[in-house]
Structure formats: structure tokens, C-alpha cells
Enzyme design. Structure first.
Site, PDB file in Angstrom:
ATOM      1  N   VAL A   1      33.984 -26.438  18.863  1.00  0.00           N
ATOM      2  CA  VAL A   1      32.713 -26.902  19.404  1.00  0.00           C
ATOM      3  C   VAL A   1      31.703 -27.183  18.306  1.00  0.00           C
ATOM      4  CG1 VAL A   1      32.846 -26.102  21.750  1.00  0.00           C
ATOM      5  CG2 VAL A   1      32.121 -24.539  19.962  1.00  0.00           C
ATOM      6  N   ASP A   2      31.943 -26.614  17.153  1.00  0.00           N
ATOM      7  CA  ASP A   2      31.037 -26.957  16.059  1.00  0.00           C
ATOM      8  C   ASP A   2      31.300 -28.399  15.612  1.00  0.00           C
ATOM      9  OD1 ASP A   2      33.443 -25.810  15.468  1.00  0.00           O
ATOM     10  OD2 ASP A   2      32.647 -24.296  14.101  1.00  0.00           O
ATOM     11  N   ASP A   3      32.338 -29.007  16.112  1.00  0.00           N
ATOM     12  CA  ASP A   3      32.658 -30.390  15.773  1.00  0.00           C
ATOM     13  C   ASP A   3      32.285 -31.356  16.891  1.00  0.00           C
ATOM     14  OD1 ASP A   3      35.654 -29.263  14.164  1.00  0.00           O
ATOM     15  OD2 ASP A   3      33.688 -29.672  13.314  1.00  0.00           O
TER      16      ASP A   3
END
Ligand code: 6R9
Length: 668
Positions: A537-539
Site C-alpha cells: 500500500v505504500d506503493d
């Protein structure tokens, strides 16, 4: 001129296993799975106690209470226990048990060297002898139950032997991938403070010689200087094929040649019976901060979970020859080179080299040489091989292959299809296994033969796995939805802590969404209940309020017939919030032209929608990857936003040289 729209992917296409496959499959229908799955979540204690009973336990746990757990930070400390009070030994179950059952002459490990023509094999009996000798050595130098032993070795037979030898005596192994720098090795040693380090003089990887012992000496010096820690012994395997003894740096007393001492120890060694919850190993993985996290796995649950997932996801049958291209330095090598397969008495191929050395046909040559039936690799390897075209694959028969596997990142449908059609001749189901270092074993994975596959989807949860897709407020979503992938309940293979930092364990994984284990991945659940992992999710990039998974855009880009690989990052954008910046590698020999840039952009436009069209395409002769093949987006983000003087640590890259190349290509 509007560039041509190229759409090669149709993600919703269904692929069902053949009737022939299903006839001999362990499980062959979704109904069969559904009944077992229901039982596994309605009565986890009963389900897993029954599953665990196929292993040898010196003493049992209380069956009605196979596990206890608290995954809710509001209710106190996070704690998971499986089979507590049960006494066992994973080495005994993976090796001795088969020998005692009269299968000692079956081949346990096949070894294929970096250079063609060098190979070896060990039967289960021979493996047992080797493990016992090393266990005896470790005992002789003072290693006891609970002590940590660090292992920094290439893919020699001695690497799984070393892991098993530690497990046999209750020592905790901490394998560090033998591609990490001296700095990274030192950082890990300083965290877990082993008394003994097992290593190798050197290794050839492809055409390159890597002088491992030089790196080790550098790391051990740093440990003394920076942390005041020194190891008592550094047992060094003499890898004659790579480097001579006299060319290996040496420190008398501390350093010992493996071949000079280990074979002198007896080939039997009593097993240390340990509690199911005693630690088995530590494995460091990267987090969002610089300090690596020591993921701690314990014995009993991990044993039962890796063995069961291996058996079902690969439809394992007696006599299968199994090859996983992962290195034992990663979780895939722990769970699915060493423990899972050996617990099933599989024949496991260990490959020292790299998939494209001496040429792009090497994997298929090996498949034919050993009649490999189950082949498990990563999308990055598949895409790399795809770049060389079909010929190197087709020149080998691959008749023996029955099941294929994929792990490490979402597999884009076009790579999936190439893997299925070209490598597997449209005959072999693909187990796209979603899991993590933290989960110990497969979590969401096809069980080949049970339900149709969709290219790019890891499909459905394994027995006992209860996924929850939650929104940003931690509310569980129903039915078809997109959100953050969490788990509602524990499973036997879940990690129990981060070594020496239980608080970080709680804040990283259990605090973000109260009551759940948070995987850090985003996902979509479709109308059939299939899970589609969309990447970390950091992407996730948010473009004009549209949430776009970098993996989705990458998949669209590589659906272009001339694109080999792509990596997408978000960049600040005045109007849209974030813009999409794509790094693209083209197939070998293809010219990097402006026309091709617009063709790629319109491919994404056609596949996902205009909102997902990349704002910039940056030609990439190579992408910065970790040694396990994961793209380091952190570095790409810096390059994309032109923060070239702030790239951070690039020493953990497989090839730090690609960074300079990328910067050079900025202007093209
Ligand atoms: C086993 C392993 C874990 C992360 C995970 C996810 C990604 C792994 C995947 C996948 C989509 C798959 N990942 N397998 N994403 N489909 N089949 O790779 O462990 O190194 O800890 O990485 O890898 O993002 O969260 P690890």
C-alpha cells in the site's frame, strides 16, 4: 498521430486444470475445498490438531486447545501460540522420520552447480548423516538449545544441512542471504549476536566470482569495532570449485575449515525435543525504516503450516521432483526449499547458479536433466526469461513439468500467460502464491485442480486463513471490494515477534487496524471471491482521487509486446495530486524511441483508463532490485523527483550500477 493501442491482457479469462490433472489431484473441486475450509475456520483447533497428528510428537498438546491468541492491541499484548506444550523437532520430522520409515535410500537433495556438468545428490540417509555430523560439531563448540547460529552461505547442499543441524539441537538459525554486503551482514550479526558463523570461502554466480570469506572478515571486523561482538568460531566451507584455500583470508583459531573437522564427528546425534513454541529461526526483512526486522518463527506451527501448504498448493505426490529457484537466504528458501518439501519427503533440487547462465535455456535444461515436476519461481525471473523469447524454452522438452508456481510480487497477466502457455505448454496449473516472510507459508493461493485460475490473481485463502479487506478506517468490507488486506485470526505459521522488539511487532502489524493482522498489501476481492493483490500500500498512487496500484500500471505497460519490465512510482503533481512516473525496460534489441513512449502510454490508457496514463516514461536499461528480485521503488522515487543527491543506501541492490545508468538515461 495517435499511437496504436495494444491490449494483450484479458485478466478475467479463466483457466481450468485438465481432467487428467484433476483425476490424480489431491483435491479436485471447489466444493471439496469449501467443506475443508469451513471446518478449518469453524474448528481451527480440531482441524490443525488433526493435520498436525501426521507428524511425530514426543508429547502432545491439549487437542481441544491447540491454540490461543490475542490479535487485538486494545486487549493487551499481542500473543499467538500453537500446539503449546507439544514437544517435537522439525529436523526429526523432515529427515529421521523418513529414514525410519524405510525411505532412507530415496533422494532428498539434488544439487546442480553454477557451471553445467557439476552436480551431486544426497539420499535421506546421507542427509541425516551429514546433519548429525554438523550438529555434533556445533554441540562440541558449545552451542546449546536457544543459542543463535548465523549462516552466510550460497546455495550449496551445506546450506539446508546447516539449517537442519541447528534445528536438530534446538539452536536458532539466522540465515543471511550471501549476497548481502559486509555492512548488512554486520548489522544482522550485531542484532542477534551469534557465537558461531557458518560460511563459505567463495562462490561463482554466473560468470562472477564472489569472495564470500573476504566479505565475512570485513563484517566480523565491523562487529568488533562497532558493537564489541566477536564470534567464537567461523566454520568455513571450502568451495574448491570457486576459490583456493590459499586465496581465502584467514584468522587462526577463530576460522576453521568445515571439511577438516565436520566429517570427523559421528553420524548420529540425539535430537533435542523442543516445545512447539520454542524459536526455530530468525530471518531479517526490510521495513519502512532503515533497521531490518528480525522476524521470529517458532517450531510446531511453522512445521505443520509449511508442510501442509506445500503439499496442497503444489499438489505434491510421492516421487515428485521439486525445484524452487529461491535462495535459502529468503523466506521462500526457508519454507519451500528446506522445510516444507523435506517434511513431505520430496526430492528437492538445489541450484547454485542463476537462471540465465550460461544462457537463457539453463532452467529448462535443468528441468529436463532431473525430470522436474514442480517448478517454483518469481515473476521477475519469468519476465527476464521472456525477454529472450520462446526459442530457449522450446528447445527443451519440459515434458516432466506438472505444476508451476510464482511468488514474490503480483504476476502481471501477460507474464502469467507466457509462463502458462510457453513454459507449461498450457498443461500445468500455476500456483500464484501470496504470502510474506511474516506469514511463514502460503496464505492466498490456488490449489491446482480445485478451481479455475485467473491470470494475475492469487485466488482464494488457504485452509485456516481468514482474510479481511478493510477500508482506511479499519472497517471490514463485504463482497466485491478494494482495500487493505488484513487477517482476522491467527494461523499456525504466523511469526510470533520481531526479535528483541515486541513493541515494533505490535505497532507495525497490529496497531494500524485494531483487531487485525495487517499485511501492508492492498487488494481487491472480485465477484467470485478471488483476491487480486495490488502491491504494497505504500506503493499506491492517488491520481486525481483515483487510487491506482503501481502493479496495475506496470502490468498494463508490460502487456505491450515490446516492453520487458516496468516499475511505476508516484511523483508530486500540481493538479492531480500525484502523477505516474514509469520506468520501462524494453525487450532486447528494441530501440528506445519517442513513438514507442506514446504507444506505451496509450496502452495504459486502453487497459486501465485515461486517468492511469503515465505522465512520464523513463527508459530503464535495468531496474534497481534487491537480491531477492524486488524493485526498490524508494530509489526510483528519488530519481523520478530528481533528488539525485539523496538516493540513500544503494548497497543492498543486486547491481548498484543500474542507478548510474538510470540517471544517465534521465535526459533521453
Ligand atoms: C514470500 C515473499 C512479501 C511481499 C508481500 C507482497 C509481495 C509476495 C506475492 C506478492 C502478489 C504474490 N508478494 N508474493 N504479491 N502476489 N504471489 O515474497 O515474502 O519477501 O516477505 O515479501 O511480497 O507485497 O507483502 P517477502
Amino acid at each position: 498521430m495517435e499511437a496504436e493501442c495494444v491490449v494483450a491482457d484479458d485478466a478475467e479469462e479463466l483457466f481450468d486444470a485438465s481432467e487428467t490433472f484433476k483425476k490424480s489431484a489431491l483435491l479436485s473441486s471447489r466444493e471439496q475445498y469449501a467443506a475443508l475450509y469451513k471446518n478449518s475456520v469453524d474448528d481451527p483447533d480440531g482441524f490443525w490438531s488433526h493435520t498436525a497428528s501426521q507428524f511425530f510428537w514426543k508429547s502432545k498438546w491439549e487437542e481441544s486447545k491447540a491454540h490461543t491468541e490475542n490479535l487485538d492491541v486494545r486487549k493487551g499484548e499481542i500473543r499467538v501460540e500453537w500446539f503449546k506444550g507439544g514437544c517435537t523437532n522439525i529436523c526429526y520430522n523432515a529427515v529421521d522420520r523418513h529414514v525410519e520409515a524405510g525411505r532412507g535410500d530415496d533422494v532428498a537433495l539434488l544439487w546442480e552447480g553454477n557451471d553445467p556438468g557439476f552436480d551431486m545428490k544426497l539420499t535421506y540417509k546421507e542427509l541425516l548423516d551429514r546433519v548429525c555430523q554438523l550438529s555434533n560439531y556445533l554441540l562440541a563448540v558449545g552451542i546449546k538449545k536457544g543459542d543463535t547460529v548465523a549462516i552466510y552461505m550460497p546455495m550449496l547442499l551445506e546450506l539446508p544441512i546447516a539449517m537442519l543441524a541447528c534445528a536438530r539441537i534446538g539452536a536458532v538459525h539466522s540465515v543471511v542471504f550471501a549476497g548481502f554486503s559486509a555492512e548488512s551482514l554486520a548489522q544482522r550479526i550485531l542484532d542477534c549476536k551469534p557465537k558461531v558463523l557458518l560460511t563459505t570461502s567463495g562462490v561463482k554466480r554466473g560468470p562472477k566470482l564472489i569472495k564470500l570469506k573476504e566479505i565475512v572478515d570485513d563484517a566480523l571486523n565491523r562487529c568488533v569495532q562497532e558493537g564489541g561482538h566477536s564470534v567464537d568460531y567461523c566454520l568455513t566451507y571450502d568451495n574448491k570449485l570457486a576459490i583456493k584455500r590459499e586465496d581465502t583470508p584467514w584468522k587462526e583459531k577463530r576460522d576453521v575449515w568445515w571439511q577438516d573437522v565436520v566429517p570427523n564427528y559421528p553420524t548420529d546425534c540425539p535430537v533435542e525435543w523442543v516445545d512447539a513454541e520454542d524459536p526455530l529461526f530468525l530471518l531479517y526483512t526490510s521495513g519502512s525504516t532503515g533497521k531490518p526486522k528480525g522476524v521470529l518463527h517458532t517450531t510446531g506451527g511453522y512445521m505443520v503450516y509449511t508442510a501442509t501448504t506445500f503439499k496442497h498448493a503444489f499438489d505434491y505426490h510421492d516421487g515428485d521432483v521439486y525445484w524452487c529457484t529461491a535462495d535459502c537466504g529468503w523466506i521462500t528458501g526457508h519454507s519451500y526449499v528446506t522445510y516444507g518439501p523435506l517434511l513431505n519427503k520430496a526430492t528437492v533440487l538445489i541450484f547454485e547458479g542463476v537462471p540465465n547462465y550460461p544462457d537463457a535455456g539453463r532452467c529448462w535444461e535443468i528441468v529436463d536433466k532431473y525430470h522436474v515436476t514442480i517448478f517454483y519461481t518469481a515473476p521477475t525471473a519469468i519476465r527476464a526469461l521472456m525477454r529472450s523469447g520462446d526459442e530457449p524454452v522450446k528447445r527443451h522438452s519440459r515434458k516432466s513439468l506438472r505444476v508451476l508456481g510464482s511468488v514474490g510480487e503480483p504476476i502481471n497477466p501477460s507474464a502469467w500467460r507466457w509462463y502458462f502457455e510457453v513454459v507449461g505448454d498450457s498443461r500445468c496449473p500455476i500456483a500464484d502464491t501470496w504470502w510474506q516472510t511474516e506469514t511463514g507459508g502460503f496464505m492466498i493461493t490456488p490449489l491446482p485442480g480445485c478451481w479455475p485460475l485467473k491470470p494475475g490473481s492469487a485466488t482464494l485463502p488457504f485452509f485456516g486463513v481468514q482474510p479481511a479487506v478493510v477500508d482506511e478506517n479499519g472497517k471490514e468490507l463485504d463482497g466485491e471490494c478494494t482495500g487493505f488486506l488484513c487477517m482476522k485470526a491467527s494461523w499456525p505459521g504466523i511469526f510470533r515477534s520481531l526479535y528483541g522488539d515486541h513493541a515494533r511487532y505490535e505497532t507495525t502489524y497490529f496497531a494500524p487496524f485494531k483487531g487485525f493482522y495487517f499485511s501492508g498489501d492492498g487488494c481487491r476481492r472480485d465477484k467470485d471471491g478471488y483476491y487480486w493483490l495490488t502491491g504494497r500500500v505504500d506503493d499506491v498512487i492517488n491520481v486525481s482521487g483515483h487510487r491506482i496500484g503501481t502493479a496495475e500500471v506496470e502490468s498494463a505497460l508490460v502487456a505491450h509486446p515490446l516492453a520487458a519490465e516496468a516499475a511505476v512510482v508516484g511523483i508530486d503533481h500540481e493538479v492531480k495530486g500525484q502523477g505516474i512516473y514509469a520506468f520501462v525496460t524494453l525487450n532486447e534489441g528494441v530501440e528506445y524511441t519517442a513513438d514507442l513512449k506514446s504507444s506505451l502510454i496509450s496502452t495504459v490508457r486502453c487497459q486501465i483508463g485515461a486517468f492511469a496514463a503515465p505522465d512520464a516514461i523513463h527508459w530503464a536499461p535495468g531496474l534497481p532490485k534487491t537480491r531477492s528480485g524486488k524493485i526498490m521503488r524508494r530509489i526510483l522515487r528519488k530519481i523520478a523527483s530528481k533528488q539525485l543527491d539523496d538516493l540513500g543506501d544503494i548497497s543492498t541492490l543486486a547491481d548498484p550500477g543500474v542507478v548510474a545508468q538510470l540517471i544517465e538515461f534521465t535526459e533521453k
